[in-house]
Design an enzyme around this catalytic site. Structure first.
Site, mmCIF file in Angstrom:
data_model
loop_
_atom_site.group_PDB
_atom_site.id
_atom_site.type_symbol
_atom_site.label_atom_id
_atom_site.label_comp_id
_atom_site.label_asym_id
_atom_site.label_seq_id
_atom_site.Cartn_x
_atom_site.Cartn_y
_atom_site.Cartn_z
ATOM 1 N N GLY A 31 -2.882 -4.192 7.089
ATOM 2 C CA GLY A 31 -3.869 -3.445 6.302
ATOM 3 C C GLY A 31 -4.150 -4.128 4.980
ATOM 4 O O GLY A 31 -4.373 -3.470 3.961
ATOM 5 N N ALA A 32 -4.191 -5.458 5.015
ATOM 6 C CA ALA A 32 -4.387 -6.235 3.777
ATOM 7 C C ALA A 32 -5.857 -6.414 3.436
ATOM 8 O O ALA A 32 -6.182 -7.098 2.468
ATOM 9 C CB ALA A 32 -3.717 -7.602 3.917
ATOM 10 N N SER A 33 -6.752 -5.795 4.206
ATOM 11 C CA SER A 33 -8.185 -6.022 3.989
ATOM 12 C C SER A 33 -8.789 -5.136 2.912
ATOM 13 O O SER A 33 -9.939 -5.328 2.523
ATOM 14 C CB SER A 33 -8.942 -5.799 5.310
ATOM 15 O OG SER A 33 -8.732 -4.468 5.770
ATOM 16 N N VAL A 82 -2.870 -3.071 14.569
ATOM 17 C CA VAL A 82 -1.448 -2.717 14.719
ATOM 18 C C VAL A 82 -1.174 -1.824 15.925
ATOM 19 O O VAL A 82 -0.021 -1.652 16.321
ATOM 20 C CB VAL A 82 -0.881 -2.043 13.443
ATOM 21 C CG1 VAL A 82 -0.911 -2.985 12.258
ATOM 22 C CG2 VAL A 82 -1.611 -0.725 13.137
ATOM 23 N N ASN A 108 1.634 -1.471 5.894
ATOM 24 C CA ASN A 108 0.758 -0.682 5.012
ATOM 25 C C ASN A 108 -0.425 -0.067 5.744
ATOM 26 O O ASN A 108 -1.014 0.903 5.258
ATOM 27 C CB ASN A 108 0.271 -1.600 3.881
ATOM 28 C CG ASN A 108 -0.927 -1.039 3.166
ATOM 29 O OD1 ASN A 108 -0.806 -0.165 2.312
ATOM 30 N ND2 ASN A 108 -2.131 -1.498 3.552
ATOM 31 N N TYR A 172 -1.500 13.441 9.646
ATOM 32 C CA TYR A 172 -1.108 12.434 8.653
ATOM 33 C C TYR A 172 0.314 12.705 8.156
ATOM 34 O O TYR A 172 1.147 11.792 8.087
ATOM 35 C CB TYR A 172 -2.106 12.466 7.499
ATOM 36 C CG TYR A 172 -1.890 11.401 6.455
ATOM 37 C CD1 TYR A 172 -2.372 10.105 6.650
ATOM 38 C CD2 TYR A 172 -1.218 11.684 5.273
ATOM 39 C CE1 TYR A 172 -2.183 9.128 5.681
ATOM 40 C CE2 TYR A 172 -1.021 10.717 4.311
ATOM 41 C CZ TYR A 172 -1.507 9.437 4.516
ATOM 42 O OH TYR A 172 -1.315 8.465 3.563
ATOM 43 N N ALA A 174 2.689 14.405 9.614
ATOM 44 C CA ALA A 174 3.663 14.156 10.684
ATOM 45 C C ALA A 174 3.900 12.659 10.856
ATOM 46 O O ALA A 174 5.036 12.210 11.046
ATOM 47 C CB ALA A 174 3.160 14.778 11.993
HETATM 48 N N1 LIG Z 1 -4.722 6.007 -1.149
HETATM 49 C C1 LIG Z 1 -3.803 6.954 -1.225
HETATM 50 O O1 LIG Z 1 -3.932 7.944 -1.958
HETATM 51 C C2 LIG Z 1 -2.536 6.818 -0.411
HETATM 52 C C3 LIG Z 1 -1.462 7.653 -0.743
HETATM 53 C C4 LIG Z 1 -0.274 7.547 -0.020
HETATM 54 C C5 LIG Z 1 -0.167 6.622 1.001
HETATM 55 N N2 LIG Z 1 -1.239 5.843 1.304
HETATM 56 C C6 LIG Z 1 -1.065 4.886 2.407
HETATM 57 O O2 LIG Z 1 -1.314 3.590 1.928
HETATM 58 C C7 LIG Z 1 -1.809 2.782 3.007
HETATM 59 C C8 LIG Z 1 -3.097 2.109 2.570
HETATM 60 O O3 LIG Z 1 -4.058 3.118 2.256
HETATM 61 P P1 LIG Z 1 -5.366 2.830 1.393
HETATM 62 O O4 LIG Z 1 -5.577 3.983 0.509
HETATM 63 O O5 LIG Z 1 -5.310 1.453 0.818
HETATM 64 O O6 LIG Z 1 -6.472 2.926 2.552
HETATM 65 P P2 LIG Z 1 -7.717 1.984 2.925
HETATM 66 O O7 LIG Z 1 -8.338 1.440 1.695
HETATM 67 O O8 LIG Z 1 -8.540 2.756 3.879
HETATM 68 O O9 LIG Z 1 -7.017 0.784 3.722
HETATM 69 C C9 LIG Z 1 -6.439 1.007 4.968
HETATM 70 C C10 LIG Z 1 -6.041 -0.331 5.552
HETATM 71 O O10 LIG Z 1 -5.457 -0.107 6.845
HETATM 72 C C11 LIG Z 1 -6.060 -0.992 7.761
HETATM 73 N N3 LIG Z 1 -6.049 -0.440 9.111
HETATM 74 C C12 LIG Z 1 -6.505 0.776 9.528
HETATM 75 N N4 LIG Z 1 -6.340 0.862 10.868
HETATM 76 C C13 LIG Z 1 -5.763 -0.293 11.276
HETATM 77 C C14 LIG Z 1 -5.351 -0.820 12.535
HETATM 78 N N5 LIG Z 1 -5.498 -0.106 13.690
HETATM 79 N N6 LIG Z 1 -4.801 -2.056 12.592
HETATM 80 C C15 LIG Z 1 -4.653 -2.773 11.456
HETATM 81 N N7 LIG Z 1 -5.014 -2.348 10.247
HETATM 82 C C16 LIG Z 1 -5.574 -1.131 10.165
HETATM 83 C C17 LIG Z 1 -7.472 -1.207 7.238
HETATM 84 O O11 LIG Z 1 -7.954 -2.472 7.662
HETATM 85 P P3 LIG Z 1 -9.070 -2.720 8.804
HETATM 86 O O12 LIG Z 1 -9.981 -1.535 8.810
HETATM 87 O O13 LIG Z 1 -9.720 -3.992 8.352
HETATM 88 O O14 LIG Z 1 -8.276 -2.904 10.060
HETATM 89 C C18 LIG Z 1 -7.228 -1.246 5.738
HETATM 90 O O15 LIG Z 1 -6.857 -2.554 5.343
HETATM 91 C C19 LIG Z 1 -1.970 3.727 4.197
HETATM 92 O O16 LIG Z 1 -0.838 3.647 5.030
HETATM 93 C C20 LIG Z 1 -2.044 5.093 3.550
HETATM 94 O O17 LIG Z 1 -1.635 6.113 4.412
HETATM 95 C C21 LIG Z 1 -2.410 5.915 0.621
#
Ligand SMILES: NC(=O)c1ccc[n+]([C@@H]2O[C@H](COP(=O)([O-])OP(=O)(O)OC[C@H]3O[C@@H](n4cnc5c(N)ncnc54)[C@H](OP(=O)(O)O)[C@@H]3O)[C@@H](O)[C@H]2O)c1
Length: 268
Positions: A31-33, A82, A108, A172, A174
């Site tokens: 999820g580095a994008s 993933v 991530n 989420y 769970a």
């Molecule tokens: N933002 C918050 O408030 C928050 C709080 C707590 C935890 N988190 C956690 O932090 C992590 C990152 O969240 P974020 O806020 O940065 O979200 P985001 O900006 O939507 O980024 C999500 C990342 O996950 C990747 N992804 C989604 N489905 C995927 C798959 N099937 N295979 C590979 N990569 C996948 C996406 O890349 P592609 O679409 O390019 O594949 C993207 O790089 C998540 O696990 C989220 O649950 C976020």
């Protein structure tokens, strides 16, 4: 034998270096994008690691790579969903051929769906659990042989919703509770291989995924409930990552670090 720090540091710079420098390390970030993953990949690169950036959107990954390289870091790009075990295996085969080991895995990748359990579509449940929990399992399992070759460490990005709950986030919550248990289970199973497994449980962090929500009245009420009275920023997670991924965390395994401005305390 578990990594040890020098008994004494020769200077303040040496203290920081001995605890947090990642020079010579190889890291892979899922999820580095975008969002947190893009930022933390850059953090690892600036600390000296060579970083493999993975996600599904290659164009976004190329942008992250360019930003890292512009700041003097080293990064590679590999497309990886993933939830696709064959794609995961192919990326780790290539990593094994190129580097022969992996030092840091940052799980991530994640997705969220807002719906109450009683009204949730099965496909939404599957997508959230498959990405957030099964995905982390598939990637970690594939990484273990390469992590064994070094003194590897896994950091999973969980959430405070894996510890407490709110309405509308059943799948989420769970998935993230499962990820925290997976963290503990793998920490126990892999300790004798010198592989440490830890998690970070962020509170709400401002990223593209939630920017629109936090501009609404409901979003503003959520912010008001956070004891430190603000959303987190991606840079607020740097310290926890460097602690868990680097030498400073050498005696930490199976733990989940909460980084949330006190929000978990206020969730009840
Ligand atoms: N933002 C918050 O408030 C928050 C709080 C707590 C935890 N988190 C956690 O932090 C992590 C990152 O969240 P974020 O806020 O940065 O979200 P985001 O900006 O939507 O980024 C999500 C990342 O996950 C990747 N992804 C989604 N489905 C995927 C798959 N099937 N295979 C590979 N990569 C996948 C996406 O890349 P592609 O679409 O390019 O594949 C993207 O790089 C998540 O696990 C989220 O649950 C976020």
């Amino acid at each position: 034998m578990t990594q040890t720090a020098p008994a004494q540091h020769s200077s303040a710079d040496a203290l920081l270096h001995d605890n947090f420098a990642l020079g010579g390390k190889v890291a892979l970030v899922t999820g580095a994008s975008a969002g947190i993953g893009a930022h933390l990949a850059e953090t690892l690169a600036l600390a000296g690691a060579e970083v493999v950036l993975t996600a599904r959107r290659r164009d976004k990954l190329e942008g992250v790579r360019a930003a890292i390289e512009a700041r003097g870091g080293t990064a590679h790009v590999a497309e990886m969903d993933v939830t696709d075990s064959a794609a995961v295996a192919a990326v780790f085969d290539a990593l094994g051929e190129r580097h022969g080991r992996l030092d840091i895995l940052l799980n991530n990748s994640g997705v969220a769906v807002t719906a109450r359990a009683a009204a949730m579509a099965e496909a939404d449940w599957d997508r959230v659990l498959d990405t957030n929990l099964k995905g982390a399992f598939l990637v970690s399992r594939a990484a273990v042989p390469l992590l064994r070759a070094g003194q590897g460490t896994i950091v999973n990005i969980a959430s405070i919703l894996g510890l407490g709950v709110l309405k509308g986030v059943a799948a989420y919550a769970a998935s993230k509770a499962g990820l925290i248990q997976l963290t503990k289970a793998m920490a126990l199973e892999l300790a004798r291989d010198d592989i440490r497994v830890n998690a970070i449980a962020p509170g709400y962090i401002a990223t593209d995924i939630n920017g629109a929500f936090f501009a609404t009245e409901a979003g503003k009420r959520v912010i008001a409930a956070i004891p430190l009275r603000r959303l987190g920023e991606t840079r607020d997670l740097e310290g926890a990552l460097l602690l868990l991924a680097g030498p400073a965390g050498r005696f930490m395994t199976g733990t989940t670090l909460v980084v949330d401005g006190g929000h978990r305390l206020a969730m009840g």
